[in-house]
Structures are given as structure tokens and as C-alpha cells.
Scaffold this active site. Sequence first.
Site, PDB file in Angstrom:
ATOM      1  N   CYS A  10       0.862  -1.187   0.000  1.00  0.00           N
ATOM      2  CA  CYS A  10       0.000   0.000   0.000  1.00  0.00           C
ATOM      3  C   CYS A  10       0.897   1.235   0.000  1.00  0.00           C
ATOM      4  CB  CYS A  10      -0.972  -0.022   1.182  1.00  0.00           C
ATOM      5  SG  CYS A  10      -0.197   0.018   2.809  1.00  0.00           S
ATOM      6  N   ASN A  13       2.252   1.447   4.484  1.00  0.00           N
ATOM      7  CA  ASN A  13       2.565   0.181   5.175  1.00  0.00           C
ATOM      8  C   ASN A  13       2.294   0.260   6.681  1.00  0.00           C
ATOM      9  OD1 ASN A  13       5.384  -2.034   5.783  1.00  0.00           O
ATOM     10  ND2 ASN A  13       3.342  -2.591   5.140  1.00  0.00           N
ATOM     11  N   CYS A  15      -1.363   0.731   7.486  1.00  0.00           N
ATOM     12  CA  CYS A  15      -2.798   0.410   7.574  1.00  0.00           C
ATOM     13  C   CYS A  15      -3.149  -0.809   6.716  1.00  0.00           C
ATOM     14  CB  CYS A  15      -3.663   1.602   7.157  1.00  0.00           C
ATOM     15  SG  CYS A  15      -3.440   3.085   8.156  1.00  0.00           S
ATOM     16  N   ARG A  16      -3.390  -0.579   5.411  1.00  0.00           N
ATOM     17  CA  ARG A  16      -3.992  -1.621   4.585  1.00  0.00           C
ATOM     18  C   ARG A  16      -3.117  -2.851   4.365  1.00  0.00           C
ATOM     19  NH1 ARG A  16      -5.179   2.378  -0.170  1.00  0.00           N
ATOM     20  NH2 ARG A  16      -3.267   3.214   0.760  1.00  0.00           N
ATOM     21  N   SER A  17      -1.851  -2.652   3.952  1.00  0.00           N
ATOM     22  CA  SER A  17      -1.052  -3.841   3.606  1.00  0.00           C
ATOM     23  C   SER A  17      -0.669  -4.692   4.813  1.00  0.00           C
ATOM     24  CB  SER A  17       0.166  -3.491   2.744  1.00  0.00           C
ATOM     25  OG  SER A  17       1.071  -2.652   3.409  1.00  0.00           O
ATOM     26  N   ASP A 131      -8.147   4.055   1.057  1.00  0.00           N
ATOM     27  CA  ASP A 131      -7.200   4.433   2.099  1.00  0.00           C
ATOM     28  C   ASP A 131      -7.970   4.921   3.339  1.00  0.00           C
ATOM     29  OD1 ASP A 131      -5.284   5.555   3.672  1.00  0.00           O
ATOM     30  OD2 ASP A 131      -4.384   6.773   2.094  1.00  0.00           O
TER      31      ASP A 131
END
Length: 164
Positions: A10, A13, A15-17, A131
Site C-alpha cells: 500500500c 505500510n 494500515c492496509r497492507s 485508504d
Amino acid sequence: MPGYRIVFVCLGNICRSPMAEVVFRSLLEDAGLADRVAVSSAGTGEWHVGEGVDRRAMRALHARGYDASAHRARQFAHDWFDQHDLVLALDSANLATLRRLAPSPLATEKVRLLRSYDAEAVRRGDLDVPDPHYGGPDGFGRVLDLLERACRGLLVEVRREVAP
Ligand code: 4NP
């Protein structure tokens, strides 16, 4: 030594990934495939390198039984393509960045959108994991819903690769 390597990517690095990483690792463990597949994550940006997972992400993960407390953010480097079989972007902006970084056609082929493994998302043409960083805490539960769906689809494909 796992033979198949996946990295989720993401922007930050934090939050999402890292959320995708722990969700998919948990699915691999449940499927008995954790020793065949190595999972990691990285960001295309450098701002948060060395930091732990965003507190809101950690809370959303914890609420569903996942633990990302060991995570430390890293930035994706162009020479990592060789070390991975799949480079999974969390949204189309990061997909474009990764494609620009890819040093060869073989490297470019390894880059996919994570939600391309969610058949419903493909049908609707909605392939980004939004995001959540600048939104409220609700965004993180929604992100986790999307990740759990996509990771279930990814597991079907990865199982074909490592346990045919
Ligand atoms: P992520 O969220 O890409 O899901 O880790 C973000 C974290 C930080 C920033 C952007 C997105 N940032 O611009 O600092």
C-alpha cells in the site's frame, strides 16, 4: 523454507497492507499452508518506515482476533521483484507505482491488485481498497471486510500454486 512468496503493498505500510498480511497469514495457517507460503508487506512511500501498525488498524484487527503487533513498516524496493512470486497492490495508485518500478516484463507480470481475487469486486469494477488513514475508525472495519473477501479468493489461487 516457504517456496512461494507474496508481498502486499500500500502507500504507508501502516494500515492496509499490514492488515492484508495478517489476514492472509491467518487463512494460510487455517488451511495448513503456512509453511509453503511466505507473506509480508511494504509501502511505496517512505514516511512511516520503522513504525508499527496504525492504532485504529490494530484495534480493528484485534476485534476480529488478528495480531499485528510485531509489524514494522518497510518501503518496497525495486529489487524486491526477484524475491517474490506475487506483488499485490492495495489500490490502483500503488499498482501504477509498482508498475513504474518494475525492472522487467516478468516483474510487471507479478504485480496485481489484491481485489482482483474478489469476483464480486471484479464484477462491479471496484478494485481499490480505499485508504482509511484520513477517515474515521469505521473505515478500518470496512477495509477489513474487503480484505477478508479478497484474501479468501487469493487463497483459492495460491492453493493451486503450492498444493496442486
Ligand atoms: P496505508 O495508509 O497506505 O494503508 O498504510 C496510509 C498511511 C499513511 C499515509 C497514507 C496512507 N500517509 O500519507 O502518511
